[in-house]
Design a protein around this motif. Structure first.
Motif, PDB file in Angstrom:
ATOM      1  N   TYR A  77       0.852  -1.182   0.000  1.00 30.51           N
ATOM      2  CA  TYR A  77       0.000   0.000   0.000  1.00 30.51           C
ATOM      3  C   TYR A  77       0.891   1.235   0.000  1.00 30.51           C
ATOM      4  O   TYR A  77       1.631   1.474   0.943  1.00 30.51           O
ATOM      5  N   HIS A  78       0.831   2.040  -1.071  1.00 33.40           N
ATOM      6  CA  HIS A  78       1.724   3.187  -1.230  1.00 33.40           C
ATOM      7  C   HIS A  78       0.895   4.465  -1.376  1.00 33.40           C
ATOM      8  O   HIS A  78       0.002   4.547  -2.226  1.00 33.40           O
ATOM      9  N   THR A  79       1.183   5.466  -0.516  1.00 31.35           N
ATOM     10  CA  THR A  79       0.474   6.741  -0.558  1.00 31.35           C
ATOM     11  C   THR A  79       1.450   7.856  -0.915  1.00 31.35           C
ATOM     12  O   THR A  79       2.536   7.968  -0.340  1.00 31.35           O
ATOM     13  N   TYR A  80       1.035   8.687  -1.862  1.00 28.04           N
ATOM     14  CA  TYR A  80       1.831   9.824  -2.333  1.00 28.04           C
ATOM     15  C   TYR A  80       1.025  11.100  -2.101  1.00 28.04           C
ATOM     16  O   TYR A  80      -0.083  11.252  -2.638  1.00 28.04           O
ATOM     17  N   ASN A  81       1.549  12.006  -1.266  1.00 26.01           N
ATOM     18  CA  ASN A  81       0.865  13.258  -0.955  1.00 26.01           C
ATOM     19  C   ASN A  81       1.672  14.440  -1.471  1.00 26.01           C
ATOM     20  O   ASN A  81       2.846  14.599  -1.113  1.00 26.01           O
ATOM     21  N   ASP A  82       1.031  15.255  -2.301  1.00 26.87           N
ATOM     22  CA  ASP A  82       1.604  16.529  -2.734  1.00 26.87           C
ATOM     23  C   ASP A  82       0.803  17.626  -2.032  1.00 26.87           C
ATOM     24  O   ASP A  82      -0.300  17.976  -2.442  1.00 26.87           O
ATOM     25  N   ALA A  83       1.355  18.142  -0.899  1.00 25.56           N
ATOM     26  CA  ALA A  83       0.634  19.090  -0.049  1.00 25.56           C
ATOM     27  C   ALA A  83       1.092  20.513  -0.346  1.00 25.56           C
ATOM     28  O   ALA A  83       2.291  20.819  -0.277  1.00 25.56           O
ATOM     29  N   ARG A  84       0.134  21.396  -0.644  1.00 23.92           N
ATOM     30  CA  ARG A  84       0.428  22.798  -0.926  1.00 23.92           C
ATOM     31  C   ARG A  84      -0.230  23.669   0.141  1.00 23.92           C
ATOM     32  O   ARG A  84      -1.432  23.580   0.382  1.00 23.92           O
ATOM     33  N   TYR A  85       0.603  24.508   0.757  1.00 23.63           N
ATOM     34  CA  TYR A  85       0.126  25.420   1.796  1.00 23.63           C
ATOM     35  C   TYR A  85       0.663  26.804   1.470  1.00 23.63           C
ATOM     36  O   TYR A  85       1.881  27.015   1.519  1.00 23.63           O
ATOM     37  N   PHE A  86      -0.231  27.712   1.078  1.00 24.41           N
ATOM     38  CA  PHE A  86       0.149  28.981   0.495  1.00 24.41           C
ATOM     39  C   PHE A  86       1.005  28.703  -0.741  1.00 24.41           C
ATOM     40  O   PHE A  86       0.608  27.937  -1.592  1.00 24.41           O
ATOM     41  N   ARG A  87       2.195  29.222  -0.831  1.00 22.18           N
ATOM     42  CA  ARG A  87       2.967  29.052  -2.073  1.00 22.18           C
ATOM     43  C   ARG A  87       3.944  27.891  -2.019  1.00 22.18           C
ATOM     44  O   ARG A  87       4.677  27.643  -2.979  1.00 22.18           O
ATOM     45  N   ASN A  88       3.971  27.194  -0.911  1.00 17.52           N
ATOM     46  CA  ASN A  88       4.947  26.115  -0.741  1.00 17.52           C
ATOM     47  C   ASN A  88       4.307  24.753  -0.994  1.00 17.52           C
ATOM     48  O   ASN A  88       3.121  24.545  -0.713  1.00 17.52           O
ATOM     49  N   ALA A  89       5.096  23.834  -1.506  1.00 17.81           N
ATOM     50  CA  ALA A  89       4.630  22.465  -1.769  1.00 17.81           C
ATOM     51  C   ALA A  89       5.641  21.475  -1.210  1.00 17.81           C
ATOM     52  O   ALA A  89       6.855  21.666  -1.339  1.00 17.81           O
ATOM     53  N   LEU A  90       5.125  20.439  -0.561  1.00 19.37           N
ATOM     54  CA  LEU A  90       5.966  19.373  -0.025  1.00 19.37           C
ATOM     55  C   LEU A  90       5.388  18.028  -0.432  1.00 19.37           C
ATOM     56  O   LEU A  90       4.162  17.837  -0.394  1.00 19.37           O
ATOM     57  N   ILE A  91       6.250  17.113  -0.816  1.00 19.38           N
ATOM     58  CA  ILE A  91       5.827  15.768  -1.219  1.00 19.38           C
ATOM     59  C   ILE A  91       6.261  14.771  -0.157  1.00 19.38           C
ATOM     60  O   ILE A  91       7.413  14.775   0.279  1.00 19.38           O
ATOM     61  N   THR A  92       5.327  13.944   0.286  1.00 18.85           N
ATOM     62  CA  THR A  92       5.643  12.868   1.230  1.00 18.85           C
ATOM     63  C   THR A  92       5.110  11.545   0.684  1.00 18.85           C
ATOM     64  O   THR A  92       4.116  11.516  -0.041  1.00 18.85           O
ATOM     65  N   LYS A  93       5.800  10.475   1.057  1.00 15.52           N
ATOM     66  CA  LYS A  93       5.420   9.142   0.601  1.00 15.52           C
ATOM     67  C   LYS A  93       5.351   8.207   1.803  1.00 15.52           C
ATOM     68  O   LYS A  93       6.156   8.311   2.725  1.00 15.52           O
ATOM     69  N   ASP A  94       4.385   7.311   1.767  1.00 11.27           N
ATOM     70  CA  ASP A  94       4.254   6.325   2.833  1.00 11.27           C
ATOM     71  C   ASP A  94       4.012   4.958   2.194  1.00 11.27           C
ATOM     72  O   ASP A  94       3.227   4.844   1.244  1.00 11.27           O
ATOM     73  N   ASN A  95       4.699   3.959   2.700  1.00 14.98           N
ATOM     74  CA  ASN A  95       4.618   2.638   2.084  1.00 14.98           C
ATOM     75  C   ASN A  95       4.525   1.574   3.167  1.00 14.98           C
ATOM     76  O   ASN A  95       5.264   1.608   4.160  1.00 14.98           O
ATOM     77  N   ASN A  96       3.573   0.627   3.031  1.00 19.14           N
ATOM     78  CA  ASN A  96       3.477  -0.462   3.999  1.00 19.14           C
ATOM     79  C   ASN A  96       2.847  -1.682   3.348  1.00 19.14           C
ATOM     80  O   ASN A  96       2.214  -1.604   2.285  1.00 19.14           O
ATOM     81  N   ILE A  97       3.030  -2.820   3.995  1.00 10.10           N
ATOM     82  CA  ILE A  97       2.516  -4.100   3.503  1.00 10.10           C
ATOM     83  C   ILE A  97       1.485  -4.627   4.488  1.00 10.10           C
ATOM     84  O   ILE A  97       1.694  -4.594   5.700  1.00 10.10           O
ATOM     85  N   GLU A  98       0.343  -5.074   3.970  1.00  8.89           N
ATOM     86  CA  GLU A  98      -0.753  -5.549   4.812  1.00  8.89           C
ATOM     87  C   GLU A  98      -1.281  -6.895   4.327  1.00  8.89           C
ATOM     88  O   GLU A  98      -1.310  -7.167   3.119  1.00  8.89           O
TER      89      GLU A  98
END
Length: 501
Positions: A77-98
């Motif tokens: 299970y892989h989650t990719y988040n592209d979070a934008r807050y005002f003019r800034n953007a940050l990418i985070t990834k989370d990965n796990n096996i279930e």
């Protein structure tokens, strides 16, 4: 000098903010899981059956089995988040096996050739309905500081009601105010002893407060990490009547565990501001169980066409929340660190009722060459509610649910093409936003594909699915109004093994 006390204090809070509209959406929506074949075909199994995860759509599906079987599935299970807050953007990834699915079905064929009931099936299945493991970061420069959060709760609160009493520790006062006066006054208490705000006058009857921080723009860093699951264990019974009708019913037992850890840091105030840096962290944990039932039928109109229909009852969850907080700033009380994650607010048990769902299905079978299947689901989220409904805070949330949420239509289409022992599969899923304005949560789009190989006595299936949805998340339930805009993509790679007996 005060002696440090290490303990976990449990208290019942009369009024809380842990329970809100997010509870309904978090536990009322499903992220498509299940067997690899089910996922590869977009979950379009309402008129097909013949797969253990099809019981999530139509409980008559187990009557389609010709033999007893057992299936187990695991997912990456892989989650990719592209979070934008005002003019800034940050990418985070989370990965796990279930281990996301395990179940079996027992088929009992009727030996009485004069009976119209051809066979009877008993099935059980465990499915991971939703995986809550996720993480995102947001950073930006805002015109609204954390002081707006505390000022919103403090406004109208008598100053004398949030003061530490004689011979009372700071953390004891924090818990007592939460238990007796409610969450809002407890936040006002944190704002005052955390150094964020002061009363306009020192009078006990004062109800107006001012901020201690000075800024035009202030820098904010925010992170949210969530873990947990929403799982469902299904007990199912189904039967085949003559050659053209399958009927079934299921009892579903749900289990919830959810934790949310928020970290917030604010800095970059004006030079004349006495506060230079503020931190405010929150932890929420929810546990509980739920129950629902479902009824369904599949009709074979001829050798090629099948129609399906099913009813999924509301799910009634019995949940219990606990929260803990910690805060600090340059003006905080010297004992503020005694309020930490060991000091726990335990909320009274409450009920979340998620809406019922109706599904209509159509499938076209091309002999042994393959098939096409289509499902349409309808679910009205404005019918959700928190209970007890006579609780004033729940009445406010239920009014928000009725005005903000609406009907959700879900479309699923899937296909399978067989080449001897090999099956090639593909699917598509579209789900409308549960919000009437489509801004808080956007529509969901998902595509999937997969392959399977039939060994005769067993099968091995693989699927790859990808869903995308835009989500708008406020950092706090009060004060700061600008949300983090998140483009969220979830990818599932699932492997299933089925053995027939």
């Amino acid at each position: 000098m005060k002696k440090y006390i290490t303990f976990v204090a449990l208290i019942v809070c009369a009024i809380g903010s842990a329970q809100n509209i997010n509870e309904v959406l978090r536990y009322g929506t499903e992220n498509l899981q299940g067997t690899a074949r089910f996922q590869a075909m977009g979950g379009a199994f309402g008129a097909l059956g013949g797969d253990l995860s099809s019981l999530n759509i139509n409980p008559a599906g187990s009557a389609v089995f010709n033999n007893s079987l057992f299936t187990i599935s695991g997912s990456n299970y892989h989650t990719y988040n592209d979070a934008r807050y005002f003019r800034n953007a940050l990418i985070t990834k989370d990965n796990n096996i279930e281990l996301n699915q395990i179940g079996g079905a027992f088929v009992f064929k009727n030996t009485d050739t004069n009976s119209d009931w051809k066979k009877f099936t008993l099935a059980f299945n465990y499915d991971l309905v939703n995986n809550f493991d996720n993480e995102y970061y947001a950073t930006g420069s805002s015109t609204e500081g954390i002081d707006t959060y505390f000022l919103e709760y403090a406004g109208g609160t008598p100053f004398g009601s949030i003061l530490v009493q004689d011979n009372e520790f700071l953390e004891e006062a924090y818990l007592d105010i939460g238990a007796v006066q409610g969450f809002g006054d407890q936040q006002a208490f944190l704002g005052y002893y955390g150094g964020i705000l002061d009363p306009e006058t020192e009078d006990d009857n004062n109800t107006s407060y001012i901020s201690n921080s000075i800024y035009d723009f202030v820098n904010q860093d925010f992170s949210r990490r969530t873990t947990g699951y929403n799982s469902k264990f299904t007990i199912n019974a189904a039967s085949q009547y003559r050659d053209n009708l399958y009927i079934g019913a299921s009892l579903n037992f749900h289990s919830i565990f959810y934790s949310q850890f928020d970290q917030f840091t604010e800095y970059g105030y004006e030079n004349e501001s006495e506060i230079k840096r503020t931190t405010f962290d929150n932890y929420l944990e929810t546990e509980g169980n739920g129950f629902s039932f479902s009824l369904g039928a599949i009709a074979k109109l001829n050798d090629n066409v099948r129609l399906g229909g099913s009813y999924q009852s509301p799910t009634w969850y019995r949940l219990e929340d606990n929260t803990s907080q910690r805060i600090n700033s340059d003006l905080a009380d010297e004992d503020i660190n005694f309020i930490n994650f060991n000091i726990i607010n335990l909320f009274e048990e409450y009920t979340v009722k998620t809406p019922s769902k109706l599904t209509g299905s159509l499938a076209v079978i091309f002999a042994k060459d393959g098939l096409l299947s289509f499902d349409y689901g309808y679910q009205d989220f404005s019918q959700s509610e928190l209970r007890p409904t006579n609780d004033p805070s729940f009445q406010t949330v239920n009014s928000e649910i009725a005005s903000s949420l609406g009907a959700v239509s879900t479309f699923r289409i899937g296909g399978e093409y067989r080449i001897q022992q090999v099956s090639l599969r593909a699917g598509y899923r579209f789900e409308h936003s549960p919000y009437t304005n489509d801004n808080t949560i956007g529509d969901l789009d998902a595509i999937s594909g997969g392959i399977g190989y039939n060994f005769g006595g067993s099968k091995l299936d693989f699927s790859l699915s990808r869903s995308q949805q835009d989500v708008s998340e406020r950092l706090f339930n009060a004060g700061i109004t600008t949300p983090a805009m998140i483009d969220r993509t979830i990818t599932n790679a699932t492997l299933s093994y089925t053995i027939n007996f």
